[in-house]
Design an enzyme around this catalytic site. Structure first.
Site, short mmCIF file in Angstrom:
data_model
loop_
_atom_site.label_atom_id
_atom_site.label_comp_id
_atom_site.label_asym_id
_atom_site.label_seq_id
_atom_site.Cartn_x
_atom_site.Cartn_y
_atom_site.Cartn_z
N LYS A 1 0.93 4.03 -2.83
CA LYS A 1 0.51 5.39 -2.49
C LYS A 1 1.62 6.41 -2.72
O LYS A 1 1.34 7.59 -2.97
CB LYS A 1 0.01 5.45 -1.04
N TYR B 1 0.84 -1.21 0.00
CA TYR B 1 0.00 0.00 0.00
C TYR B 1 0.87 1.26 0.00
O TYR B 1 0.63 2.21 -0.74
CB TYR B 1 -0.89 -0.07 1.24
P1 NAI Z 1 -13.67 2.26 1.35
O1 NAI Z 1 -13.32 0.82 1.43
O2 NAI Z 1 -14.78 2.76 2.19
O3 NAI Z 1 -13.98 2.67 -0.16
C1 NAI Z 1 -13.19 2.24 -1.21
C2 NAI Z 1 -14.10 1.94 -2.38
O4 NAI Z 1 -13.29 1.58 -3.52
C3 NAI Z 1 -15.04 0.77 -2.14
O5 NAI Z 1 -16.38 1.17 -2.38
C4 NAI Z 1 -14.59 -0.30 -3.12
O6 NAI Z 1 -15.65 -1.12 -3.63
C5 NAI Z 1 -13.96 0.54 -4.21
N1 NAI Z 1 -13.02 -0.22 -5.02
C6 NAI Z 1 -12.07 -1.08 -4.59
N2 NAI Z 1 -11.40 -1.59 -5.63
C7 NAI Z 1 -11.93 -1.03 -6.76
C8 NAI Z 1 -11.66 -1.16 -8.14
N3 NAI Z 1 -10.70 -1.98 -8.56
N4 NAI Z 1 -12.40 -0.44 -9.02
C9 NAI Z 1 -13.38 0.39 -8.59
N5 NAI Z 1 -13.69 0.54 -7.28
C10 NAI Z 1 -12.96 -0.16 -6.37
O7 NAI Z 1 -12.33 3.08 1.69
P2 NAI Z 1 -12.04 4.64 1.90
O8 NAI Z 1 -11.50 4.81 3.26
O9 NAI Z 1 -13.20 5.44 1.48
O10 NAI Z 1 -10.82 4.86 0.90
C11 NAI Z 1 -10.87 5.69 -0.24
C12 NAI Z 1 -9.45 6.02 -0.65
O11 NAI Z 1 -8.81 6.77 0.38
C13 NAI Z 1 -8.57 4.80 -0.88
O12 NAI Z 1 -7.72 5.03 -1.96
C14 NAI Z 1 -7.78 4.71 0.40
O13 NAI Z 1 -6.58 4.01 0.23
C15 NAI Z 1 -7.57 6.17 0.71
N6 NAI Z 1 -7.24 6.45 2.10
C16 NAI Z 1 -8.18 6.37 3.08
C17 NAI Z 1 -7.83 6.69 4.37
C18 NAI Z 1 -8.82 6.73 5.44
O14 NAI Z 1 -8.45 7.17 6.55
N7 NAI Z 1 -10.06 6.30 5.23
C19 NAI Z 1 -6.45 7.00 4.74
C20 NAI Z 1 -5.55 7.11 3.64
C21 NAI Z 1 -5.95 6.83 2.37
#
Ligand code: NAI
Length: 302
Positions: free
Chosen positions: A169, A165
């Protein structure tokens, strides 16, 4: 609301949950026509369901906004091209791309299967590459574009158990650093948000007491601002969460210049390491060329 997206078309990947959902709702609230992409996977990227994207599209429409769903995986070049095509077919163009889709497959490096390393790179880094590659010519042709990458503190600073990751990132930051230069002449601004938010991805990782203060909306404020006409900057990394916002940068120390006509021994290097690593006068560079030019200039040989 002075920052508006009327007549703008925005794509948010991974918008069926968490941060992407929040970004999509805010973009639509401010007048954007939105493509809600989500393949409906679990946090580890396994499985799939159309309901994730459909639910968010329904929410946007219920609130009077305009949105269509797309269920392709960003991790597949053809799928990513189809996400962009969905925007073109439904709304005629694309102005904003928020590369947000993501998965986690944490393990210490010693225990990590290469397949889990590759898949995390594939979704975060290659997914951002594939979607951006498909949107790029459209943005170039119209001399307008706003692209937002999603990094993480893990990518900027590193986090135990997240070698896959963290590498992915950091990769999206590297992608931004180049695209901000290549996109500038066509008005394409490429920036990055580094979220801290309570979502299904993180709710088991953060202390329960802090979760009520980690609403995704705090991150959305930064991400949607970076996606707006109000943002005329490119190459920014903004850490965002819990009401905290801060620009992050890579910097280089002032450094030490030896005589370029003589080799530098390991002992000389060792003795100078305090000054080599002294960050008190550290600066960022706008490009690799600027850094290399500094070195060439210090040689006094040009
Ligand atoms: P989440 O798990 O709630 O949402 C991620 C979404 O991406 C899910 O709905 C999933 O179905 C979708 N997804 C996964 N693989 C996919 C693909 N191949 N094609 C299309 N959609 C896909 O996670 P969250 O927290 O909303 O994360 C969003 C972004 O923020 C991610 O890139 C995560 O790494 C990043 N992030 C989040 C943090 C946090 O504190 N929540 C911290 C640092 C980064």
């Amino acid at each position: 609301m002075s920052i508006r997206f009327d007549n703008r078309v925005a794509i948010v990947t991974g918008a069926g949950n968490g941060l992407g959902r929040s970004h999509a709702l805010e973009l639509a609230r401010r007048g954007a026509k939105v493509v809600v992409n989500d393949l409906g996977a679990a946090v580890d990227g396994k499985g799939g369901a159309t309901s994730a994207a459909d639910t968010v599209v329904a929410e946007i429409r219920q609130a009077g906004g305009t949105a269509v769903a797309n269920y392709d995986s960003v991790a597949d070049a053809k799928g990513a091209a189809n996400i962009i095509q969905t925007a073109v077919d439904a709304f005629g163009t694309v102005d904003v791309l928020i590369n947000n889709a993501g998965i986690l497959r944490d393990k210490s490096f010693a225990k990590m299967e290469l397949a889990d390393f590759e898949q995390v790179i594939q979704v975060h880094l290659m997914g951002s590459v594939y979607c951006t590659k498909a949107a790029w010519p459209i943005m170039q042709a119209k001399n307008y574009g706003r692209i937002v990458m999603t990094t993480s503190a893990s990518g900027i600073f590193g986090n135990f158990g997240q070698s896959n990751y963290g590498a992915a990132k950091t990769g999206v930051v590297g992608l931004m650093n180049v695209l901000r230069q290549e996109g500038a002449k066509n008005g394409i601004m490429v920036n990055t948000v580094a979220p801290i938010a309570a979502t299904r991805m993180t709710e088991a990782l953060f202390p329960p007491k802090i979760l009520p203060y980690l609403g995704p909306h705090f991150v959305t404020t930064a991400a949607v601002w970076l996606a707006s006409e109000a943002c005329t900057l490119s190459g920014e990394i903004i850490s965002a969460g819990a009401g905290y916002y801060a620009k992050a940068v890579m910097v280089e120390a002032e450094g030490v210049m030896f005589d370029p006509e003589k080799p530098v021994s390991l002992e000389q290097f060792d003795a100078a390491y305090g000054r080599i690593s002294d960050l008190s006068k550290a600066t960022p560079f706008p490009s690799s060329l600027a850094e290399v030019e500094k070195v060439f200039k210090l040689t006094n040989k040009l």
